[in-house]
Design an enzyme around this catalytic site. Structure first.
Site, PDB file in Angstrom:
ATOM      1  N   GLU A 103       0.834  -1.212   0.000  1.00  0.00           N
ATOM      2  CA  GLU A 103       0.000   0.000   0.000  1.00  0.00           C
ATOM      3  C   GLU A 103       0.867   1.259   0.000  1.00  0.00           C
ATOM      4  OE1 GLU A 103      -0.617  -2.670   1.886  1.00  0.00           O
ATOM      5  OE2 GLU A 103      -2.498  -3.338   0.978  1.00  0.00           O
ATOM      6  N   HIS A 120     -11.673  -6.532   7.645  1.00  0.00           N
ATOM      7  CA  HIS A 120     -12.346  -6.265   6.366  1.00  0.00           C
ATOM      8  C   HIS A 120     -13.623  -5.477   6.620  1.00  0.00           C
ATOM      9  CE1 HIS A 120      -9.828  -9.807   5.527  1.00  0.00           C
ATOM     10  NE2 HIS A 120      -9.813  -9.418   4.271  1.00  0.00           N
TER      11      HIS A 120
END
Lengths: 361, 325
Positions: free
Chosen positions: B60, B129
């Site tokens: 990321e 998540h």
């Protein structure tokens, strides 16, 4: 005239061209290096006198910086850390604009937003500096990806130190560069110290350059005290980059002769003997000797070079200190392209309170 | 107009932006060949090629860092973070770099990147998540933060984000990616930042929500209406810049406020809204501000329905507000 190549290569590299800088260019290099050293010496004093707030000297790294900058084109993009003043000067940043930034006055190109040494010189493609370590490495890779897309025939160069090789963005950046074969030069000035931590405690790798091998491109170790060798290494890397052959990691081995910054005392973590040994290979002295040997410099001329640098520094400083401080209302500029309603309100609130109330001094 | 789900509207927004401007490109994990784990980028690599829909290595910080470099050079990158929960490795790049480039360079280096990330719970995703991390970014000067709740807004806010000169965090409510559909204008469609939407008009109390909580708030308003309680639902749409006027105006009308979000309560975005009402609508308030939020726990797996605000909890808060004062 020019010494044999001192560039050594890791297993993935090849020997470079022996062609070097002309005596004329070496003379130019020497003048830039002297100017950088003069700025360093003067700024350490200015900080002690309270005339600038902070300074991170580059002494010991002049040859690495000037040599690298000599190998670049104006259209290449530089992604510096905070110690690359020498690169900025060679690329054309004026001494005055440098000092404006160190003071943080109304003509500072970064508008007084940043601590000293955190320059940005758009006209010189010298991208804005931040303090977090290594973050500029991935930016250099992204800009190189953009260059690939635009077919630019240009390269990016990321400057960072030995400490940064431990950072997240070193890994991410070199990995992306390898995968996308970007026209990027990773220029590591291994100055042996990340504030107080010696190079040996940063990584078990025998060299920093060899880390490139894991990312699938060449790594080169170069004597960073030799302006000519550095320039040659960066030229080779740049040639590879613009030819579409991908990135290169260069480890320029230097020694940080001064403190990390005006905020630390290196006597706490290293011996005077080690520094004295490094001073014996001061890049300015090495280049001076080379020029003297070549008959291109004598003591009288050398005195003039130092004198000219000191005069230039004094003149620029005198001008910069006359410039007004930054406008208080500029606090709210450039957060966004234009003020949000909330920032507009805050600006009015701040103006009504006045700069004196609640200000630090 | 075309009837689309929210995730399809995101896809059409990306497609429209890329058709409009060759400098727009996408980068992220699994977004190319695979079309994204939620299919938000489906078909785009086929149309625009692997050089504009870039499958990146799994990093990321690499995705956002390289997007920043592209933007500095003049491209308009849209970076996808696969789940908002995975944004933390890029946090330094977003907060220290992206948000500050324009400021710290005195305006010399604007840095326009759109960072897209699906956020929120309700998909049985557990701790990693399901999170709603918008408050971290709202707290950082220099970032705009946008969260759509309808397909039309998803496309309209996304196209505004792509053309905005500043960095934009674009958070997509993944729980309603497919459960919500609606008419979406074809072609170029833009919804301005800083303009809240009154999703349902009312006079007795105001419910403030964004993203996936907007349909939940509407469900609660419907239930309250059966008892002749008229609840107004305000969809904030952009958290930064915030339509402060719309928030204050609604409470000036109703006198009561219920604030809803999925993120934990303490220092959540609702705290800013409550402070805003205390500062600017204090004399209009007839009752204490109510907050219906995720609890101050990590986001759970088995108990996500306990954690997440639902219509019943919003209703309870609304009734408590009506009883008080």
């Amino acid at each position: 005239m020019v010494e044999a190549a001192r560039t050594t290569l890791t297993s993935s590299g090849e020997a470079g061209s022996p062609a070097g800088l002309s005596v004329e260019r070496l003379n130019d290099a020497y003048r830039w290096m002297v100017l950088a050293r003069v700025i360093d010496e003067r700024c350490l004093t200015l900080q002690r006198q309270g005339r600038i707030g902070f300074y991170a000297p580059l002494s010991g790294q002049e040859a690495a910086q000037v040599g690298a900058a000599f190998a670049l084109q104006a259209d290449d993009w530089v992604f510096p850390a905070y110690r690359e003043l020498g690169v900025a000067l060679v690329r054309g940043a004026s001494l005055r604009s440098v000092i404006d930034q160190l003071i943080g006055n109304a003509e500072d190109l970064v508008r007084g937003t940043q601590m000293p040494n955190h320059f940005a010189f758009r006209a010189q493609n010298y991208v804005s500096v931040s303090s977090p370590i290594g973050t500029q490495i991935t930016h250099a890779v992204g800009a190189a990806m953009a260059m690939q897309r635009r077919g630019a025939g240009r390269a990016t160069i990321a400057f960072f130190g030995d400490g940064a090789t431990s950072s997240n963005d070193f890994h991410a950046g070199l990995n992306f560069a390898g995968v996308f074969r970007t026209p990027t030069i990773f220029f590591c000035q291994n100055n042996q110290w990340a504030i107080s931590l010696p190079r040996a405690q940063q990584t078990r790798s025998p060299t920093l350059a060899q880390k490139s091998e894991a990312y699938g491109f060449p790594g080169i170790v170069v004597d960073g005290n030799d302006v000519d060798a550095v320039c040659r290494a960066v030229l080779e890397a740049r040639t590879r980059a613009v030819a579409g052959e991908g990135p290169t990691l260069i480890e320029a081995q230097v020694y940080r002769l001064g403190p990390h910054s005006t905020s630390d005392d290196p006597h706490r973590y290293r011996s005077d003997e080690a520094v004295a040994a490094a001073r014996a290979r001061d890049p300015l002295q090495l280049l001076k000797q080379r020029l003297v040997d070549a008959g291109a410099l004598d003591d009288a001329t050398d005195q003039k070079v130092w004198g000219a640098a000191r005069s230039a520094m004094s003149a620029a400083l005198e001008e910069a200190e006359k410039v007004a401080p930054v406008e208080p209302s500029s606090l709210f500029d450039n957060v966004f392209e234009s003020l949000t309603p909330r920032l507009e309100e805050e600006r009015s609130e701040s103006a009504a309170v006045g700069p004196g109330a609640g200000a630090g001094r | 107009m075309t009837e689309l789900t929210l995730v399809q509207a995101v896809n059409r927004g990306l497609q429209e932006a890329m058709r409009q401007d060759p400098d727009v490109l996408l980068l992220g994990e699994d977004i190319g060949v695979n079309g994204g784990v939620f299919r938000a980028t489906e078909g785009l690599q086929k149309e625009f090629g692997a050089e504009r829909v870039i499958d990146t290595p799994l990093s990321e910080t690499g995705i956002v860092g390289s997007a920043i470099g592209m933007a500095l050079y003049g491209l308009k990158p849209i970076a996808e973070i696969q789940f908002q929960d995975f944004i933390y490795p890029a946090f330094d790049q977003i907060v220290s770099e992206l948000a500050k480039f324009r400021y710290r360079s005195g305006g010399q280096y604007p840095c326009h990147v759109v960072v897209r990330a699906p956020y929120g719970g309700g998909i049985k995703g557990g701790l990693y998540h399901s999170q709603s991390t918008e408050a971290y970014f709202c707290h950082t000067a220099g970032l705009k933060v946008v969260i759509p709740s309808t397909p039309a807004d998803a496309k309209g806010l996304l196209l505004t984000a792509v053309h905005d000169p500043d960095p934009v965090m674009f958070f997509e409510p993944k729980r309603i990616y497919r459960s919500v559909s609606g008419e979406v204008p074809d072609g170029d469609h833009r919804v301005p930042f800083g303009e809240a939407r009154v999703a349902r008009e009312g006079t007795d109390l105001s419910i403030f929500a964004y993203g996936a909580m907007v349909p939940t708030a509407l469900e609660a308003a419907e239930a309250l209406a059966r008892d002749q309680i008229s609840a107004e639902v305000v969809d904030l749409r952009s958290l930064v810049p915030l339509d402060e006027r719309a928030v204050v105006a609604s409470v000036e009308k109703t006198g009561r406020a219920v604030i809803v979000h999925e993120a934990a309560r303490f220092c959540g975005f609702g705290a800013e809204l409550a402070a805003l009402l205390a500062e600017r609508a204090f004399y209009s308030l007839k009752a204490p501000v109510q907050r219906v939020t995720g609890y101050d726990t990590p986001f759970p797996y088995a108990l996500e329905n306990v954690y997440l605000p639902n219509a019943a909890r919003i209703e309870l808060a609304a009734r408590a507000s009506l009883r008080a004062g």
